[in-house]
Design a protein around this motif. Structure first.
Motif, PDB file in Angstrom:
ATOM      1  N   VAL A  72       0.863  -1.174   0.000  1.00  0.00           N
ATOM      2  CA  VAL A  72       0.000   0.000   0.000  1.00  0.00           C
ATOM      3  C   VAL A  72       0.902   1.228   0.000  1.00  0.00           C
ATOM      4  N   HIS A  73       0.730   2.036  -1.013  1.00  0.00           N
ATOM      5  CA  HIS A  73       1.623   3.166  -1.290  1.00  0.00           C
ATOM      6  C   HIS A  73       0.917   4.463  -0.894  1.00  0.00           C
ATOM      7  N   LEU A  74       1.376   5.073   0.157  1.00  0.00           N
ATOM      8  CA  LEU A  74       0.811   6.317   0.690  1.00  0.00           C
ATOM      9  C   LEU A  74       1.668   7.494   0.244  1.00  0.00           C
ATOM     10  N   TYR A  75       1.026   8.598  -0.119  1.00  0.00           N
ATOM     11  CA  TYR A  75       1.804   9.770  -0.513  1.00  0.00           C
ATOM     12  C   TYR A  75       1.083  11.049  -0.115  1.00  0.00           C
ATOM     13  N   ASN A  76       1.867  12.093   0.083  1.00  0.00           N
ATOM     14  CA  ASN A  76       1.332  13.464   0.134  1.00  0.00           C
ATOM     15  C   ASN A  76       2.442  14.414  -0.284  1.00  0.00           C
ATOM     16  N   SER A  77       2.071  15.526  -0.872  1.00  0.00           N
ATOM     17  CA  SER A  77       3.057  16.443  -1.428  1.00  0.00           C
ATOM     18  C   SER A  77       3.714  17.257  -0.329  1.00  0.00           C
ATOM     19  N   THR A  78       5.026  17.399  -0.470  1.00  0.00           N
ATOM     20  CA  THR A  78       5.816  18.059   0.579  1.00  0.00           C
ATOM     21  C   THR A  78       6.588  19.272   0.085  1.00  0.00           C
ATOM     22  N   LEU A  87      -3.551   5.353   9.763  1.00  0.00           N
ATOM     23  CA  LEU A  87      -4.730   4.724   9.179  1.00  0.00           C
ATOM     24  C   LEU A  87      -4.373   3.425   8.457  1.00  0.00           C
ATOM     25  N   LEU A  88      -3.215   3.393   7.812  1.00  0.00           N
ATOM     26  CA  LEU A  88      -2.776   2.155   7.166  1.00  0.00           C
ATOM     27  C   LEU A  88      -2.584   1.049   8.206  1.00  0.00           C
ATOM     28  N   MET A  89      -2.015   1.398   9.349  1.00  0.00           N
ATOM     29  CA  MET A  89      -1.835   0.411  10.413  1.00  0.00           C
ATOM     30  C   MET A  89      -3.192  -0.071  10.938  1.00  0.00           C
ATOM     31  N   LYS A  90      -4.149   0.859  11.037  1.00  0.00           N
ATOM     32  CA  LYS A  90      -5.485   0.515  11.526  1.00  0.00           C
ATOM     33  C   LYS A  90      -6.190  -0.466  10.591  1.00  0.00           C
ATOM     34  N   TYR A  91      -6.186  -0.155   9.299  1.00  0.00           N
ATOM     35  CA  TYR A  91      -6.933  -0.993   8.365  1.00  0.00           C
ATOM     36  C   TYR A  91      -6.210  -2.289   8.027  1.00  0.00           C
ATOM     37  N   LYS A  92      -4.900  -2.295   8.164  1.00  0.00           N
ATOM     38  CA  LYS A  92      -4.142  -3.534   7.942  1.00  0.00           C
ATOM     39  C   LYS A  92      -4.646  -4.647   8.865  1.00  0.00           C
ATOM     40  N   ASP A  93      -4.942  -4.295  10.097  1.00  0.00           N
ATOM     41  CA  ASP A  93      -5.363  -5.287  11.072  1.00  0.00           C
ATOM     42  C   ASP A  93      -6.753  -5.854  10.770  1.00  0.00           C
ATOM     43  N   LYS A  94      -7.518  -5.189   9.929  1.00  0.00           N
ATOM     44  CA  LYS A  94      -8.852  -5.670   9.570  1.00  0.00           C
ATOM     45  C   LYS A  94      -8.796  -6.781   8.510  1.00  0.00           C
ATOM     46  N   TYR A  95      -7.630  -6.953   7.889  1.00  0.00           N
ATOM     47  CA  TYR A  95      -7.499  -7.943   6.817  1.00  0.00           C
ATOM     48  C   TYR A  95      -6.269  -8.826   7.075  1.00  0.00           C
ATOM     49  N   PRO A  96      -6.329  -9.646   8.102  1.00  0.00           N
ATOM     50  CA  PRO A  96      -5.145 -10.433   8.497  1.00  0.00           C
ATOM     51  C   PRO A  96      -4.732 -11.478   7.465  1.00  0.00           C
ATOM     52  N   GLU A  97      -5.620 -11.807   6.509  1.00  0.00           N
ATOM     53  CA  GLU A  97      -5.272 -12.823   5.504  1.00  0.00           C
ATOM     54  C   GLU A  97      -4.267 -12.308   4.483  1.00  0.00           C
ATOM     55  N   THR A  98      -4.056 -10.990   4.468  1.00  0.00           N
ATOM     56  CA  THR A  98      -3.149 -10.385   3.488  1.00  0.00           C
ATOM     57  C   THR A  98      -1.849  -9.959   4.154  1.00  0.00           C
ATOM     58  N   ASP A  99      -0.746 -10.271   3.492  1.00  0.00           N
ATOM     59  CA  ASP A  99       0.574  -9.834   3.951  1.00  0.00           C
ATOM     60  C   ASP A  99       0.840  -8.446   3.368  1.00  0.00           C
TER      61      ASP A  99
END
Length: 554
Positions: free
Chosen positions: A122-128, A154-166
């Motif tokens: 999962v690739h997160l970005y924001n302009s700096t 938020l990525l850490m939060k939603y990652k835990d909702k889908y434990p079947e995915t690495d």
């Protein structure tokens, strides 16, 4: 003057830089962004079927990381990702990557789209950048950091909702090249504090030249500075994503690898926003011709170009590095001569290394043929026409004949004002040299050969029926071989005044049933003429070649 409204980018204060002394020794981690960055740059974005077709091509080439889209951006992007997962189109050794902004509803939908995937980045970005902070977002440095950190959490939060995915995570300070180095380091380390990378679960930090703003050496300095100063470097994969605004993104990426980067993002043939992204094919084959395994397979560039053009509706330029239709083609006479001699030397010397003038790569490596290497127009010389005749039709022209035929070809191209194709060159060769039957024609002949063993002398008697201007006559002669005897017979029959200059022969093809090609040069009143004969019988080929030379004079 208009140039005065621009200010120089400036240099990087890194006095003991190490990258200029290094060499690329292995392939980086490759990530194709054709289906995201490339797709969003198309006038007509790809539909699901086209994206599936291109995805399968990227897998076949050997990409192990593929950014498949921005699933929260449109229904097509979302449905494509679901198709890949639900139709089980993602190989075990391939990791898909998706892009998202730092906004919760977008992140939520992104994870929903990934449901059922075995592994994903999962690739997160924001302009700096300084400019975007000032004129687009109107936010302080800390506010921009807060946006990135919020997204990381938020990525850490939603990652835990889908434990079947690495899941793995990637962060890009968009417009890195327009951001102060110290500040880009600050925001990246704030992200690292949230994600807490380890040696077994590394984080990707992507440092994009979202807009190429300076020379490649400056970008390399930025990458080396960042690699030296970032904490937890051993737990981080440094990735590059270069754009081509200055036309030097390939150099920037290559120097960035020297400066410490581990991973490269780009697209096939450089398709991307504005002037495009890094061309992954170019960079990979640049390694190939340095004896480095790029870990990507471009051995069938014809097919790759065809699928790419079909899916994207873009065209690969004829002079595009490695892939262009004309990049292995020489029209210049001096280039053609050097290539012809280089290919011959490569064969004769049995060299283990490719070393041919004007051809940095063996065209066969990318599925191209030697027949494409030399093409003939008004700029071409003797070597080009000779190359075509040998490589396409099997005729190995004697050196003196190469110049003779080359002049005929040049005159023809000047007259037509166009390129001559291989079959047109052969037609000209046949018309001018091969088995010419007028005004003199050989109809039949018999040969009697007597070998004096004691004196090692060979005496050949020949009798022949010929036609001269439509009138038949029988001739006979004696010589030390069939050509000499026939030549003498012609002289006795008042077809004379010719001097014999040279004789060459070779087989056309291989095997016992192959034909022979013979080349005879004669002189008449200080002018020289070539004739060519072809026959399964070497004597017939030789006699026809002699008549062809005489007929050319006529």
């Amino acid at each position: 003057m208009s140039y005065k409204k621009y200010k120089p980018y400036g240099g990087i204060n890194i006095k003991d830089r190490q990258w200029p002394n290094k060499l690329i020794e292995k392939a980086p981690i490759w990530c194709s962004v054709d289906l995201r960055d490339g797709n969003q740059s198309l006038p007509i974005p790809m539909n699901v079927d086209e994206k599936v077709k291109l995805f399968k091509l990227l897998v076949a080439i050997g990409f192990k990381e593929i950014e498949v889209g921005f699933p929260s951006a449109s229904n097509t992007e979302y449905q494509f990702l679901r198709t890949l997962i639900e139709d089980d189109l993602i190989p075990e050794d391939v990791t898909i990557q998706v892009l998202t902004q730092s906004r919760e509803h977008l992140i939520k939908k992104t994870f929903e789209a990934l449901k059922g995937a075995k592994k994903a980045i999962v690739h997160l970005y924001n302009s700096t950048s300084v400019l975007q902070r000032r004129v687009v977002f109107h936010k302080s440095k800390q506010e921009i950091i807060d946006i990135g950190v919020t997204g990381a959490k938020l990525l850490m939060k939603y990652k835990d909702k889908y434990p079947e995915t690495d899941f793995s995570f990637e962060y890009s300070p968009e417009s890195f090249t327009g951001t102060e180095l110290e500040y880009s380091l600050q925001i990246c380390e704030a992200i690292l504090d949230v994600w807490k990378p380890t040696s077994s679960k590394k984080v990707i930090l992507n440092l994009p030249s979202t807009v190429e703003m300076a020379t490649p050496n400056i970008y390399a300095d930025q990458i080396e500075w960042f690699c030296r100063n970032v904490k937890m470097r051993e737990n981080i994969i440094i990735s590059l994503h270069t754009h081509n605004d200055r036309g030097t993104c390939t150099a920037a990426s290559e120097l960035g690898i020297l400066a410490g980067a581990d991973r490269i993002e780009g697209t096939l043939f450089g398709n991307g926003e504005r002037t495009g992204n890094l061309d992954l094919m170019t960079m990979a084959l640049n390694m190939h011709v340095q004896g480095i395994d790029p870990k990507l397979d471009f051995s069938n560039l014809y097919e790759i170009v065809d699928i790419y053009e079909l899916c994207t509706r873009m065209k690969v330029h004829e002079r595009h590095p490695y892939a262009g239709k004309l990049v292995y083609t020489a029209f210049s006479g001096s280039h053609q001569d050097a290539i012809k001699k280089g290919l011959k030397a490569l064969k004769d010397e049995n060299n283990n290394y490719w070393d041919v003038p004007y051809l940095p790569i063996d065209p066969h490596d990318v599925g191209r043929d030697y027949e494409e290497v030399i093409r003939i127009n008004s700029q071409s010389g003797k070597g080009g026409a000779a190359f075509i005749m040998e490589n396409e039709f099997g005729f190995i022209l004697p050196k003196a004949m190469q110049a003779d035929f080359g002049n005929l070809v040049k005159n023809k191209t000047d007259l037509l004002g166009t390129e001559l194709l291989g079959n047109q060159i052969y037609d000209l060769f046949e018309e001018e040299y091969l088995n010419l039957k007028s005004p003199n024609l050989l109809k039949n002949y018999t040969i009697q050969s007597v070998q004096n063993v004691e004196t090692d002398e060979n005496i050949v008697n020949i009798k022949a029926l010929i036609s001269v201007n439509g009138k038949e006559m029988n001739i006979s002669g004696v010589g030390n071989g069939p050509v000499d005897a026939f030549f003498n017979a012609l002289h006795k029959s008042n077809i004379n005044g010719y001097n014999f200059i040279s004789y060459d022969e070779h087989a056309l093809g291989s095997g016992s049933n192959s034909k022979a090609a013979t080349y005879i040069q004669i002189e008449y009143n200080d002018k020289r003429y070539f004739g060519v004969g072809v026959s399964a019988n070497i004597d017939t080929a030789s006699l026809n070649a002699l008549f062809s030379a005489i007929n050319r004079k006529s």
